[in-house]
Design a protein around this motif. Structure first.
Motif, PDB file in Angstrom:
ATOM      1  N   SER A 174      18.186 -29.996 -31.131  1.00 43.09           N
ATOM      2  CA  SER A 174      17.849 -30.538 -32.437  1.00 43.09           C
ATOM      3  C   SER A 174      18.452 -31.924 -32.597  1.00 43.09           C
ATOM      4  O   SER A 174      19.292 -32.345 -31.807  1.00 43.09           O
ATOM      5  CB  SER A 174      18.362 -29.616 -33.553  1.00 43.09           C
TER       6      SER A 174
ATOM      7  N   THR B 153      19.841 -32.669 -35.573  1.00 43.54           N
ATOM      8  CA  THR B 153      20.690 -32.488 -36.738  1.00 43.54           C
ATOM      9  C   THR B 153      21.626 -31.303 -36.519  1.00 43.54           C
ATOM     10  O   THR B 153      21.322 -30.398 -35.739  1.00 43.54           O
ATOM     11  CB  THR B 153      19.837 -32.247 -37.992  1.00 43.54           C
TER      12      THR B 153
ATOM     13  N   GLU C 239      22.353 -29.136 -38.834  1.00 46.75           N
ATOM     14  CA  GLU C 239      22.129 -28.150 -39.893  1.00 46.75           C
ATOM     15  C   GLU C 239      21.908 -26.729 -39.368  1.00 46.75           C
ATOM     16  O   GLU C 239      21.981 -25.764 -40.141  1.00 46.75           O
ATOM     17  CB  GLU C 239      20.941 -28.564 -40.765  1.00 46.75           C
TER      18      GLU C 239
ATOM     19  N   ILE D 276      18.852 -38.788 -33.653  1.00 43.21           N
ATOM     20  CA  ILE D 276      17.403 -38.805 -33.879  1.00 43.21           C
ATOM     21  C   ILE D 276      16.726 -39.998 -33.215  1.00 43.21           C
ATOM     22  O   ILE D 276      15.586 -39.902 -32.765  1.00 43.21           O
ATOM     23  CB  ILE D 276      17.088 -38.759 -35.384  1.00 43.21           C
TER      24      ILE D 276
ATOM     25  N   TYR E 284      16.208 -38.799 -29.732  1.00 40.61           N
ATOM     26  CA  TYR E 284      15.717 -37.435 -29.572  1.00 40.61           C
ATOM     27  C   TYR E 284      14.366 -37.343 -28.861  1.00 40.61           C
ATOM     28  O   TYR E 284      14.243 -36.616 -27.863  1.00 40.61           O
ATOM     29  CB  TYR E 284      15.659 -36.769 -30.946  1.00 40.61           C
TER      30      TYR E 284
ATOM     31  N   THR F  22      13.466 -28.543 -32.416  1.00 39.14           N
ATOM     32  CA  THR F  22      13.044 -28.958 -33.752  1.00 39.14           C
ATOM     33  C   THR F  22      12.238 -30.252 -33.701  1.00 39.14           C
ATOM     34  O   THR F  22      12.285 -30.996 -32.726  1.00 39.14           O
ATOM     35  CB  THR F  22      14.261 -29.179 -34.664  1.00 39.14           C
TER      36      THR F  22
ATOM     37  N   GLU G 229      11.024 -33.557 -36.531  1.00 37.79           N
ATOM     38  CA  GLU G 229      11.241 -34.178 -37.832  1.00 37.79           C
ATOM     39  C   GLU G 229       9.928 -34.706 -38.367  1.00 37.79           C
ATOM     40  O   GLU G 229       8.976 -34.909 -37.618  1.00 37.79           O
ATOM     41  CB  GLU G 229      12.279 -35.307 -37.681  1.00 37.79           C
TER      42      GLU G 229
ATOM     43  N   SER H  49       8.858 -24.547 -41.031  1.00 36.13           N
ATOM     44  CA  SER H  49      10.066 -25.114 -41.621  1.00 36.13           C
ATOM     45  C   SER H  49      10.524 -24.253 -42.787  1.00 36.13           C
ATOM     46  O   SER H  49       9.702 -23.715 -43.535  1.00 36.13           O
ATOM     47  CB  SER H  49       9.824 -26.540 -42.103  1.00 36.13           C
TER      48      SER H  49
ATOM     49  N   TRP I 109      17.415 -33.349 -49.411  1.00 33.75           N
ATOM     50  CA  TRP I 109      18.559 -33.310 -48.506  1.00 33.75           C
ATOM     51  C   TRP I 109      19.549 -34.430 -48.778  1.00 33.75           C
ATOM     52  O   TRP I 109      20.696 -34.387 -48.329  1.00 33.75           O
ATOM     53  CB  TRP I 109      18.097 -33.360 -47.043  1.00 33.75           C
TER      54      TRP I 109
ATOM     55  N   THR J 210      12.751 -30.616 -41.421  1.00 35.63           N
ATOM     56  CA  THR J 210      12.953 -30.128 -40.063  1.00 35.63           C
ATOM     57  C   THR J 210      12.033 -28.946 -39.789  1.00 35.63           C
ATOM     58  O   THR J 210      12.091 -27.938 -40.502  1.00 35.63           O
ATOM     59  CB  THR J 210      14.418 -29.697 -39.846  1.00 35.63           C
ATOM     60  N   TRP J 211      11.195 -29.072 -38.786  1.00 39.20           N
ATOM     61  CA  TRP J 211      10.330 -27.978 -38.324  1.00 39.20           C
ATOM     62  C   TRP J 211      10.879 -27.464 -37.003  1.00 39.20           C
ATOM     63  O   TRP J 211      11.500 -28.225 -36.237  1.00 39.20           O
ATOM     64  CB  TRP J 211       8.902 -28.478 -38.131  1.00 39.20           C
ATOM     65  N   LEU J 212      10.660 -26.185 -36.718  1.00 32.14           N
ATOM     66  CA  LEU J 212      11.098 -25.669 -35.429  1.00 32.14           C
ATOM     67  C   LEU J 212      10.078 -24.689 -34.878  1.00 32.14           C
ATOM     68  O   LEU J 212       9.341 -24.033 -35.618  1.00 32.14           O
ATOM     69  CB  LEU J 212      12.477 -25.025 -35.518  1.00 32.14           C
TER      70      LEU J 212
END
Length: 444
Positions: free
Chosen positions: A40, A42, A44, A67, A70, A89, A91, A140, A287, A318-320
């Motif tokens: 990731s 981030t 988080e 990022i 990334y 993840t 973005e 997300s 955020w 953030t999507w994963l």
């Protein structure tokens, strides 16, 4: 382990979930000692990973990459399959590019069947995880609309009220927002730290994708107006001239800051009171409260509120999803499920962190009782969930990050006086065409 993590694990133990999850993960990966790898941009996911490790009795290795590096670090391992993560993840800045690639697992198919739970998510969040063929590649847990965070004490002193609805009503138009800015300036304050904040509201007047289906660059009236609004903020001296993300920009969140400090480090010893100003508000997404304001504020904690500007906007997220060639897909799916639609986990997560969720079965239960101490008890959940209803996923394109940067630079050159408006726009068009020859710019 934080209290909410411990409570979540204990609650799972109480209903026998731990044993069932452990058995499932052993069947999927062959051994409870297997390591699930996650990449990731981030941090988080750090605390949720601790929960997952406890519940599933597995090791999880999290790799965090800045990022800006990334995509270039991740793409080669996904293409080669060598040491590729099981879960990774994406973005908002590059989500539309990545869902079109053959990296993420198809979550629309068996055994995931995420189409069955589509109605449980905020619309735009679920839609952004789809590719152009309609296949869902990523999910997300959060929604990221924005607002204006402002200092209650300044609002009360200058505007006569600190009420978010009343302040929002006054700033519900561009003219109204500038009128508030004039009042603040007359009282010795500044509306925003810099001109960058106005971009969300000028461009949001008529939200359109940067590039349409015909590969045409769309220059809306709002984007044209952005030049003028930013210039007006500068010429009418409504900002502290503290550039976004500069030391002074952060410092102004917690009290007076040197006027026109630029990008220099803040030196309190050399600052005189007569050279200082205080900033009223910041335009930030959900955020921004937890990752920006709370981490840079001590003196002004509890003196904040959030309200609307002239229009809704959103930023980040953030999507994963699961790497398509992972050999631990079952275990990877357990993590994705926990993060995106495990009701018990997400309830604890939201109440402890304040993260505004996209999973409606949880938000519907907690939104009416939500209270944020940093915002003097305001229920920012109901505000942001209402703002999220106005977000259209169709305005997001794979070009956004680079074109936004080019456009911001063009506006900056006009504001600084190094180019006329016409020169700045022409230069912007040239940069877009050089970067993306297939895109047709206006007057081409």
């Amino acid at each position: 382990m934080k209290k909410w993590l411990l409570l979540f694990v204990v609650s799972l133990l109480g209903v026998g979930t731990l044993s069932a999850c452990s058995n499932n993960s052993e069947e999927a990966s062959g051994s409870s000692e297997d390591t699930l790898t996650i990449w990731s941009f981030t941090d988080e996911l750090e605390e949720p990973i601790e929960v997952f490790k406890e519940v599933h009795d597995v090791e999880v290795e999290l790799t965090i990459i800045p990022i800006e590096d990334y995509p270039t670090r991740l793409k080669p391992v996904l293409e080669s399959g060598t040491e590729a993560p099981d879960v990774f993840t994406g973005e908002l800045a590059f989500i539309k590019e990545w869902v079109e690639q053959d990296y993420w697992e198809d979550l629309s198919q068996e055994p995931y069947n995420v189409e069955d739970i589509e109605d449980d998510f905020v619309d735009y969040v679920f839609d952004l995880g789809r590719d152009s063929e309609g296949t869902v590649k990523a999910l997300s847990w959060q929604t990221t609309p924005g607002g204006i965070y402002y200092r209650r004490s300044i609002a009360e002193k200058v505007l006569g009220t600190d009420d978010p609805e009343e302040i929002g009503e006054r700033m519900s138009t561009m003219d109204g927002m500038f009128e508030v800015g004039e009042e603040l300036k007359s009282a010795g304050y500044r509306l925003f730290p810099d001109e960058g904040a106005v971009r969300w509201f000028s461009q949001g007047q008529d939200p359109q994708p940067w590039v349409n289906e015909n590969d045409e660059l769309i220059m809306t009236d709002g984007r044209m107006n952005h030049f003028d609004y930013a210039k007006e903020l500068r010429e009418k001296d409504m900002t502290a001239f503290a550039p976004e993300w500069s030391p002074a920009w952060f410092e102004a969140m917690d009290g007076p800051v040197s006027y026109n400090a630029g990008w220099d480090e803040v030196d309190e010893k050399e600052t005189k009171a007569e050279d200082e100003v205080e900033v009223f508000g910041y335009a930030l997404p959900t955020w921004g409260l937890h990752s920006v304001l709370k981490t840079n504020v001590e003196e002004t904690a509890g003196d904040w509120a959030v309200t609307n500007g002239p229009n809704s906007y959103f930023s980040g997220g953030t999507w994963l999803g699961i790497y398509k060639d992972s050999d631990k897909k079952d275990l990877a799916w357990e993590f994705v499920k926990m993060m995106t639609h495990d009701k018990e986990f997400l309830t604890d997560w939201a109440m402890e962190t304040g993260d505004v969720l996209s999973y409606l079965p949880v938000t519907e239960e907690i939104k009416s009782e939500f209270s944020e101490d940093f915002l003097d008890g305001q229920n920012n959940y109901t505000f942001f969930l209402e703002e999220a209803k106005s977000i259209d996923s169709n305005i997001v394109t794979r070009y956004d990050q680079q074109i936004d940067t080019m456009f911001g630079n063009a506006v900056g050159e006009y504001v600084e006086g190094t180019k006329t408006k016409e020169e700045a726009i022409d230069e912007f068009y040239n940069l877009v065409q050089n970067a993306y020859p297939q895109i047709k710019v206006p007057n081409q």
